[in-house]
Enzyme design. Structure first.
Site, PDB file in Angstrom:
ATOM      1  N   PRO A  18      80.758 -24.317  -7.375  1.00 14.50           N
ATOM      2  CA  PRO A  18      79.932 -23.566  -6.608  1.00 14.50           C
ATOM      3  C   PRO A  18      78.577 -23.714  -6.942  1.00 14.50           C
ATOM      4  O   PRO A  18      78.166 -23.657  -8.167  1.00 14.50           O
ATOM      5  CB  PRO A  18      80.365 -22.154  -6.810  1.00 14.50           C
ATOM      6  CG  PRO A  18      81.721 -22.159  -7.214  1.00 14.50           C
ATOM      7  CD  PRO A  18      81.920 -23.762  -8.306  1.00 14.50           C
ATOM      8  N   CYS A  19      77.451 -23.803  -6.089  1.00 20.46           N
ATOM      9  CA  CYS A  19      76.298 -23.663  -6.334  1.00 20.46           C
ATOM     10  C   CYS A  19      75.394 -23.069  -5.386  1.00 20.46           C
ATOM     11  O   CYS A  19      74.834 -23.798  -4.386  1.00 20.46           O
ATOM     12  CB  CYS A  19      75.898 -25.433  -6.603  1.00 20.46           C
ATOM     13  SG  CYS A  19      73.946 -25.523  -7.371  1.00 20.46           S
ATOM     14  N   GLN A  20      75.187 -22.075  -5.587  1.00 14.36           N
ATOM     15  CA  GLN A  20      74.375 -21.046  -4.713  1.00 14.36           C
ATOM     16  C   GLN A  20      72.968 -21.187  -4.608  1.00 14.36           C
ATOM     17  O   GLN A  20      72.430 -21.431  -5.675  1.00 14.36           O
ATOM     18  CB  GLN A  20      74.817 -19.666  -4.745  1.00 14.36           C
ATOM     19  CG  GLN A  20      76.533 -19.265  -4.888  1.00 14.36           C
ATOM     20  CD  GLN A  20      76.850 -19.564  -3.096  1.00 14.36           C
ATOM     21  OE1 GLN A  20      76.164 -19.501  -2.435  1.00 14.36           O
ATOM     22  NE2 GLN A  20      78.222 -19.632  -3.130  1.00 14.36           N
ATOM     23  N   ASN A  63      75.932 -20.113  -9.634  1.00 15.83           N
ATOM     24  CA  ASN A  63      75.855 -21.591 -10.072  1.00 15.83           C
ATOM     25  C   ASN A  63      76.686 -21.970 -10.958  1.00 15.83           C
ATOM     26  O   ASN A  63      76.356 -21.344 -12.190  1.00 15.83           O
ATOM     27  CB  ASN A  63      74.414 -21.950 -10.233  1.00 15.83           C
ATOM     28  CG  ASN A  63      74.109 -23.234 -10.586  1.00 15.83           C
ATOM     29  OD1 ASN A  63      74.953 -24.086 -10.202  1.00 15.83           O
ATOM     30  ND2 ASN A  63      73.016 -23.645 -11.256  1.00 15.83           N
TER      31      ASN A  63
END
Length: 392
Positions: free
Chosen positions: A85-87, A103
């Site tokens: 996940p990489c917000q 992240n």
């Protein structure tokens, strides 16, 4: 199927990538997933079919916590895979060691640093390459190339990036390949574009030789079978409908060129063939997770997916797959929601893979999954690269 290769799956979700890598011959030493519903899916199917992966290999915890507690060490693992996940976060003033907690790329890179696998496969959305994010994406790639160059305490990520670029470590380096992959081009009945990062340890024979697998299916082949020969409709026992507007010039060219050599894109109709028509709020005998859901409706920018075309990208919304990507739009304009089983098929899950959680949670796990056949195609190439031997 067995290749003697081992893997660790990070951010394993409902198991899409894990199923693909297993089909490619990798034995899972760990599947790490913090979400309790996704972890329950992984455990349930392991108990149902121990050949997939051991139930004990499923770790319901944060990747960072798992990494601090695992007994696995460098040399134990051939592949580290996952979709970190990489917000979104502000690029200005962000510290390399103290980023947005959503992240997870730092945790993924740290896993590579510690386990030193021969291969790395990370998958994420195309938004990673947008101009506003590309500087940080470049930083991710350079870290993967030289994972031993750690960030200093309170070091800005931009400063760390500069040091990584200038460094010339000899102890651990990876050859990194970046590709944009369209899942429909590999036979998935869904338009799903994803960025993949492949890292191959520099001492692996042929590390620079690896290339993304050749596409097997094409849009033009589908158009040809639908509107030039009509074979598509005949295979489904249907009369050929009126040619839709807007494709006339393309059809003229296809008639002149002849049928493309690749297989045709798969459609929703192809995908759900053999499944009974779902009944609202009633399970379908012989098929798990195939229950109709009432209330499908269109709203702005969410009009459903045409029945005779690949589905729109299946996404995980806040409460499961978001509306517009979770509906079939039939030729008469009517709509209905995908069942969990239909959505699972569109991601490449087999019918015997079950989702023993609430529908919204199952749909969320499916929408977040890496498409199983794409993961299999990519990771089969790793074993093939080893078999090819040293570069000459």
């Amino acid at each position: 199927m067995e290749s003697g290769l081992t893997s660790v799956e990070l951010f394993a979700g409902g198991g899409g990538m894990a199923l693909g890598t297993r089909a490619a011959g990798f034995e899972h030493l760990a599947l790490v997933e913090w979400n309790k519903n996704a972890a329950a899916i992984l455990r349930h199917n392991a108990e149902k079919d121990p050949a997939l992966w051991p139930a004990r290999a499923v770790h319901e915890q944060d990747v960072r916590e798992w990494l601090d507690s695992t007994d696995l060490k460098a040399g134990d693992v051939d592949l580290v895979a996952g979709g970190p996940p990489c917000q979104p976060f502000s690029l200005g003033g962000v510290h390399a060691g103290d980023m947005d907690q959503r992240n997870m790329f730092p945790a993924a890179i740290e896993t590579v640093r510690r386990l030193r696998p021969s291969f790395v496969l990370f998958e994420n959305v195309p938004g990673l390459t947008r101009p506003s994010f590309s500087p940080y994406f470049s930083y991710i790639k350079h870290q993967l190339e030289k994972p031993t160059i750690r960030a200093k305490e309170d070091e800005l990520w931009t400063d760390h990036h500069g040091r990584v670029q200038k460094s010339n470590p000899t102890s651990l380096r990876y050859v990194v390949h970046q590709h944009l992959v369209e899942a429909a081009d590999y036979g998935l009945p869904q338009n799903r574009r994803r960025v993949i990062l492949v890292g191959i340890r520099s001492d692996v024979p042929g590390a620079t030789k690896w290339a993304v697998p050749a596409e097997t299916h094409s849009r033009d082949a589908l158009l040809y079978d639908q509107w030039v020969t009509g074979d598509y409709w005949a295979e489904h026992g249907l009369a050929m409908p009126t040619v839709p507007e807007g494709i006339e010039s393309r059809l003229v060219q296809l008639k002149e060129d002849g049928r493309p050599s690749l297989e045709r894109w798969q459609t929703i109709r192809d995908c759900i063939k053999g499944l009974p028509e779902p009944v609202d709020r009633r399970a379908s005998p012989g098929f798990s997770n195939h229950e109709g859901i009432p209330g499908a409706r269109a709203y702005p920018k969410h009009s459903g997916s045409p029945f005779d075309w690949p589905a729109k990208t299946i996404k995980a919304g806040v409460h499961g797959v978001s509306g517009g990507e979770a509906m079939i739009r039939f030729d008469d304009g009517s709509l209905r929601y995908f069942t969990v089983r239909e959505a699972a098929r569109m991601q490449g899950f087999s019918d015997d893979y079950e989702f023993p959680v609430a529908r919204s949670r199952a749909m969320g796990a499916i929408g977040n999954a890496v498409a199983t056949p794409v993961a299999e195609r990519l990771t089969r190439m790793f074993a093939a690269l080893l078999e090819a031997g040293p570069e000459t």
